[in-house]
Design an enzyme around this catalytic site. Structure first.
Site, PDB file in Angstrom:
ATOM      1  N   ARG A   1     -80.107  61.755 -60.989  1.00 52.94           N
ATOM      2  CA  ARG A   1     -80.236  61.313 -59.854  1.00 52.94           C
ATOM      3  C   ARG A   1     -81.860  61.632 -59.320  1.00 52.94           C
ATOM      4  O   ARG A   1     -82.249  60.794 -58.876  1.00 52.94           O
ATOM      5  CB  ARG A   1     -79.268  61.369 -59.145  1.00 52.94           C
ATOM      6  CG  ARG A   1     -78.994  60.088 -58.008  1.00 52.94           C
ATOM      7  CD  ARG A   1     -77.486  60.077 -57.707  1.00 52.94           C
ATOM      8  NE  ARG A   1     -76.705  61.338 -57.897  1.00 52.94           N
ATOM      9  CZ  ARG A   1     -75.780  61.426 -56.837  1.00 52.94           C
ATOM     10  NH1 ARG A   1     -75.358  60.565 -56.162  1.00 52.94           N
ATOM     11  NH2 ARG A   1     -74.947  62.788 -57.324  1.00 52.94           N
TER      12      ARG A   1
ATOM     13  N   LYS B   1     -66.078  68.300 -72.385  1.00 50.09           N
ATOM     14  CA  LYS B   1     -64.963  68.553 -71.885  1.00 50.09           C
ATOM     15  C   LYS B   1     -65.277  68.676 -70.457  1.00 50.09           C
ATOM     16  O   LYS B   1     -66.401  69.010 -70.023  1.00 50.09           O
ATOM     17  CB  LYS B   1     -64.311  69.848 -72.581  1.00 50.09           C
ATOM     18  CG  LYS B   1     -64.882  71.257 -72.318  1.00 50.09           C
ATOM     19  CD  LYS B   1     -64.124  72.334 -72.595  1.00 50.09           C
ATOM     20  CE  LYS B   1     -63.218  72.830 -71.479  1.00 50.09           C
ATOM     21  NZ  LYS B   1     -63.845  73.955 -70.826  1.00 50.09           N
TER      22      LYS B   1
ATOM     23  N   ASP C   1     -66.335  70.023 -78.594  1.00 45.71           N
ATOM     24  CA  ASP C   1     -65.783  71.246 -78.215  1.00 45.71           C
ATOM     25  C   ASP C   1     -66.682  72.396 -78.701  1.00 45.71           C
ATOM     26  O   ASP C   1     -66.684  72.610 -80.219  1.00 45.71           O
ATOM     27  CB  ASP C   1     -64.388  71.301 -79.073  1.00 45.71           C
ATOM     28  CG  ASP C   1     -63.712  72.512 -78.509  1.00 45.71           C
ATOM     29  OD1 ASP C   1     -64.331  73.758 -78.760  1.00 45.71           O
ATOM     30  OD2 ASP C   1     -62.368  72.476 -78.289  1.00 45.71           O
ATOM     31  N   HIS C   2     -67.411  73.274 -78.067  1.00 51.35           N
ATOM     32  CA  HIS C   2     -68.712  73.738 -78.503  1.00 51.35           C
ATOM     33  C   HIS C   2     -68.058  75.098 -79.318  1.00 51.35           C
ATOM     34  O   HIS C   2     -68.738  75.583 -80.183  1.00 51.35           O
ATOM     35  CB  HIS C   2     -69.464  74.469 -77.487  1.00 51.35           C
ATOM     36  CG  HIS C   2     -68.917  75.582 -76.839  1.00 51.35           C
ATOM     37  ND1 HIS C   2     -67.957  75.470 -75.645  1.00 51.35           N
ATOM     38  CD2 HIS C   2     -69.098  76.774 -76.626  1.00 51.35           C
ATOM     39  CE1 HIS C   2     -67.828  76.684 -75.168  1.00 51.35           C
ATOM     40  NE2 HIS C   2     -68.490  77.408 -75.692  1.00 51.35           N
TER      41      HIS C   2
ATOM     42  N   LYS D   1     -69.514  77.258 -83.195  1.00 52.56           N
ATOM     43  CA  LYS D   1     -69.952  78.459 -83.535  1.00 52.56           C
ATOM     44  C   LYS D   1     -69.823  78.863 -85.009  1.00 52.56           C
ATOM     45  O   LYS D   1     -69.048  78.437 -85.790  1.00 52.56           O
ATOM     46  CB  LYS D   1     -68.890  79.305 -82.835  1.00 52.56           C
ATOM     47  CG  LYS D   1     -68.954  79.515 -81.193  1.00 52.56           C
ATOM     48  CD  LYS D   1     -68.136  80.435 -80.494  1.00 52.56           C
ATOM     49  CE  LYS D   1     -67.851  79.984 -79.075  1.00 52.56           C
ATOM     50  NZ  LYS D   1     -68.947  80.636 -78.385  1.00 52.56           N
TER      51      LYS D   1
ATOM     52  N   ASP E   1     -58.606  74.731 -69.426  1.00 56.08           N
ATOM     53  CA  ASP E   1     -60.063  75.099 -69.605  1.00 56.08           C
ATOM     54  C   ASP E   1     -60.203  75.689 -70.997  1.00 56.08           C
ATOM     55  O   ASP E   1     -61.201  75.351 -71.572  1.00 56.08           O
ATOM     56  CB  ASP E   1     -60.300  76.096 -68.490  1.00 56.08           C
ATOM     57  CG  ASP E   1     -61.819  76.658 -68.533  1.00 56.08           C
ATOM     58  OD1 ASP E   1     -62.518  75.377 -68.639  1.00 56.08           O
ATOM     59  OD2 ASP E   1     -62.261  77.604 -68.832  1.00 56.08           O
TER      60      ASP E   1
ATOM     61  N   HIS F   1     -60.413  74.926 -76.978  1.00 59.26           N
ATOM     62  CA  HIS F   1     -60.849  75.788 -77.843  1.00 59.26           C
ATOM     63  C   HIS F   1     -59.904  76.558 -78.704  1.00 59.26           C
ATOM     64  O   HIS F   1     -60.036  76.685 -79.895  1.00 59.26           O
ATOM     65  CB  HIS F   1     -61.831  76.774 -76.925  1.00 59.26           C
ATOM     66  CG  HIS F   1     -62.921  76.372 -76.151  1.00 59.26           C
ATOM     67  ND1 HIS F   1     -63.581  75.162 -76.459  1.00 59.26           N
ATOM     68  CD2 HIS F   1     -63.399  76.892 -74.854  1.00 59.26           C
ATOM     69  CE1 HIS F   1     -64.279  74.772 -75.606  1.00 59.26           C
ATOM     70  NE2 HIS F   1     -64.421  75.818 -74.655  1.00 59.26           N
TER      71      HIS F   1
ATOM     72  N   LYS G   1     -60.142  85.670 -68.043  1.00 61.11           N
ATOM     73  CA  LYS G   1     -61.254  86.131 -67.267  1.00 61.11           C
ATOM     74  C   LYS G   1     -61.004  87.495 -66.872  1.00 61.11           C
ATOM     75  O   LYS G   1     -59.967  87.836 -66.467  1.00 61.11           O
ATOM     76  CB  LYS G   1     -61.380  85.057 -66.195  1.00 61.11           C
ATOM     77  CG  LYS G   1     -61.431  83.522 -66.664  1.00 61.11           C
ATOM     78  CD  LYS G   1     -62.890  83.128 -66.867  1.00 61.11           C
ATOM     79  CE  LYS G   1     -62.877  81.581 -66.972  1.00 61.11           C
ATOM     80  NZ  LYS G   1     -63.739  81.222 -68.221  1.00 61.11           N
TER      81      LYS G   1
END
Ligand code: BG6
Length: 480
Positions: free
Chosen positions: A46, A145, A174-175, A179, A232, A237, A328
């Site tokens: 933007r 995602k 999906d990173h 890997k 998440d 993952h 986390k």
């Protein structure tokens, strides 16, 4: 090997993901010589910027997110000269004509559109790309995602994208699949004769998947509090890791052959009993804020940690538990998969030799690599005493001095988009199947109005998670 010429448009080109991952990844591919001479990257967002303004912004991002030794003024300048910028209004008409003019009119040039924006804009972008004839048969879109927040919203997103694009043009990232070690998992399983015959309930006692993080949710609290660890991390993952571990050998390393097998695993997942789930939420400690502080809601019941015992109910895995956990603010950043094999059926060395098990550990991060624990005789004259020693392979060491910069997930995946290889991307039905399994679990704890257990930051999560395994005479591998 360079890929085909391409024009890559990054919607959300000034956003966090573009600055942190996508652009630094492209830069690294550029210096590796993989970007063809005339490849171009077009930032679209933007903000009112011109090419020069955008290049300045990206230069700052590279300095922040690319390691110093990969940066040189010459390379930065050459990379930036490939960048362009178009200011665009996703929900209006502003900028689309200019974007159309900026794209090269050449059938040999791949057009890729990276939707690094909120999913609520996917439909608008897809529609306008077609309306302005910017996207055609040779175009691909990349979507990030979260792909929905439940089955219903994922179905709606799939339907919206399907109005304008064929499934073969849609790359759902999906990173974790990008890997290096995750791909290596397939190489190890299907490139060796050693493992596959043992890869089943007869020889495997259980499997552990751990994705531990030290970071909290500060800064992304708004998004995270609506998601929690289940949406998440687990739905995407961890589920992908589980699929690669559990799937049957695909007939070929080709997109649909691999994705068909993954889909079967997801569909074979049993519903999870409430007693097999432990949710946690981090407390504050000293200067470290609590989860409640981070999301600015003292009443939140969203989990920042989850541990679960899962079952894949098929012939290969009947009765073998898969323990998965992620959280986390844990003790260390450590992601690994451990395949714990069964005890030898009979010990010829007697009870004094103790209990020994082979464990294959696949380390995703840090220090990517693999370790196979093997039982041998303790050296020395002390009789037949057994010890477990690791056969250790660190990928960085194995690849030699040049190998220490293992390509990052995004680099690999973006190049796969240009190559037109969907193997490491999720198909629409896979994502829907994953939500179909996830939804009732979340509904269950929401209905029961459950509070997550509190855990101290810097630990392995709530103690209740250890119980999931202790009660079955097993234990989690240490997070250290
Ligand atoms: C993202 C999640 O998809 O993956 C984050 O949204 C998480 O919450 C991240 O921190 C972990 O990725 P990585 O590559 O650092 O393990």
């Amino acid at each position: 090997i360079p890929v085909d010429p391409f024009d890559l448009v990054i919607f959300g080109g000034t956003g966090d993901l573009a600055r942190r991952k996508i652009l630094p990844g492209l830069y690294r591919r550029f210096i590796a010589g993989q970007m063809p001479e005339d490849a171009r990257v077009i930032g679209a967002a933007r903000s009112e910027l011109d090419d020069e303004g955008y290049r300045k912004d990206v230069r700052d991002a590279l300095k922040e997110f690319v390691s110093k030794r990969a940066l040189s003024e010459e390379n930065i300048a050459a990379f930036l000269s490939r960048l362009h910028y178009v200011s665009i209004d996703a929900k209006g008409e502003g900028g689309w004509k200019k974007l159309a003019q900026t794209m090269r009119d050449d059938d040999d040039v791949v057009r890729a559109f990276y939707f690094s924006v909120a999913p609520s804009l996917f439909g608008d972008l897809a529609e306008r790309l077609h309306l302005h004839k910017i996207a055609g048969a040779n175009s691909r879109i990349v979507v990030e995602k979260p792909f929905g927040r439940d089955l219903e919203s994922a179905k709606a997103l799939n339907a919206t994208l399907a109005e304008h694009f064929d499934e073969t043009q849609i790359y759902r990232i999906d990173h974790y699949l990008g890997k290096e070690t995750v791909q290596n998992l397939m190489a190890v399983r299907f490139g060796n004769v050693l493992f596959e015959p043992l890869w089943n309930a007869q020889y495997v006692d259980h499997i552990q998947i751990t994705v531990a993080e030290t970071v909290g949710v500060g800064g992304r609290g708004g998004y995270y509090d609506k998601s929690g660890a289940m949406r998440d991390m687990v739905q995407n993952h961890l589920m992908q890791l589980l699929c690669l571990i559990a799937m049957e050998p695909p007939s070929r390393f080709e997109p649909d052959a691999v994705r068909d097998e993954k889909l079967k695993v997801i569909r074979a997942l049993e519903p999870v009993e409430p007693g097999d789930i432990v949710r946690g939420q981090y407390e504050g400690k000293g200067k470290t804020p609590s989860y409640h502080d981070d999301v600015e809601d003292g009443e939140s019941r969203t989990e920042s940690f989850i541990a679960m015992k899962l079952h894949v109910s098929n012939w290969r895995w009947a009765g073998t538990p898969f323990y998965v956990r992620t959280g986390k603010r844990l003790k260390a950043r450590q992601s690994e998969i451990a395949v714990v094999f069964k005890d030898a059926p009979h010990s010829i060395f007697g009870e004094a030799a103790g209990r020994h098990r082979n464990i294959l550990t696949i380390r995703l991060q840090p220090n990517e690599g693999m370790t196979l624990g093997v039982t041998i005789k303790e050296p020395g004259p002390g009789g037949m005493r057994l010890v477990d020693v690791p056969l250790d392979m660190s990928f960085a060491d194995a690849l030699g001095p040049e190998g220490d910069e293992i390509p990052e997930a995004y680099e690999r995946l973006v190049m796969d988009v240009v190559r037109g290889n969907q193997t490491l991307f999720m198909r629409g039905d896979e994502v829907e199947a994953a939500w179909a399994w996830t939804d009732p679990i979340i509904e269950g704890w929401t209905k029961r109005d459950e509070r997550p257990f509190a855990y101290e930051p810097g630990t392995a999560g709530p103690e209740e998670s250890a119980m999931l395994l202790h009660r079955e005479d097993r234990r989690w591998r240490e997070i250290k």
